[in-house]
Write an enzyme that holds these catalytic residues in place. Sequence first.
Site, short mmCIF file in Angstrom:
data_model
loop_
_atom_site.label_atom_id
_atom_site.label_comp_id
_atom_site.label_asym_id
_atom_site.label_seq_id
_atom_site.Cartn_x
_atom_site.Cartn_y
_atom_site.Cartn_z
N HIS A 122 1.32 5.00 -6.81
CA HIS A 122 0.93 5.38 -8.17
C HIS A 122 -0.19 4.47 -8.67
O HIS A 122 -0.48 3.43 -8.06
CB HIS A 122 2.13 5.28 -9.11
N ALA A 159 -8.72 10.30 8.38
CA ALA A 159 -8.50 8.87 8.53
C ALA A 159 -9.34 8.07 7.53
O ALA A 159 -10.51 8.39 7.29
CB ALA A 159 -8.83 8.44 9.96
#
Length: 199
Positions: A122, A159
């Site tokens: 978060h 990636a």
Amino acid sequence: MTFKEFLALVKSDIDLKKHWFLKNDTPFNKNVRVWLEPGTIAVVVYRFGHWTNHVKVPILKQLLRLIYILGKSVVVLGFGIYIPSRFKMGKGLAIHNFSGIFIPPTTAGDNLFVFQNVTIGHLRGQGGRPPKIGNNVFLGAGAKILGDITIGNNVVVGANSLVMNDVPDGCTVVGVPARVVSKETTWIQEKLDGVGDHW
């Protein structure tokens, strides 16, 4: 969640990993080595911990939670993988490589693929709400998924990408910050066809 459901989820995780990463491997690797890999152990420990949250008998629950805490300590300290038991995951969680993996107590659908150094977290100022993950999501090595966002179904995160905005269904995103490079990502579902018909 019953113990039978716990075993069924573990079986779905192992079946997914075999089909995705070990389909053409030797019988030993598919049936023995797969259980010894750090990623598999981390998933089994997480599933066990999630099941213990639903045990009703207080004394038994405390004993099982102690076993879980010991297992989780090994996974975190030895393998560098953090998955809390409050994480709500559907069937099919595959961690191929280990180290530097952080998953918060969020929600995810079926079939989540996680590679090394993946962080889901978060952002301060958003009420501490972590991302929500859809079905058939592939998180490449080093991917960072941050904030109160939603990752749709059949999504590939490349990636080392940094994702801080919602990703619609069927998209591939790459870069820092991540940008959509394809809106027709279907290869995950195509490769999953036929997996777990018996789940």
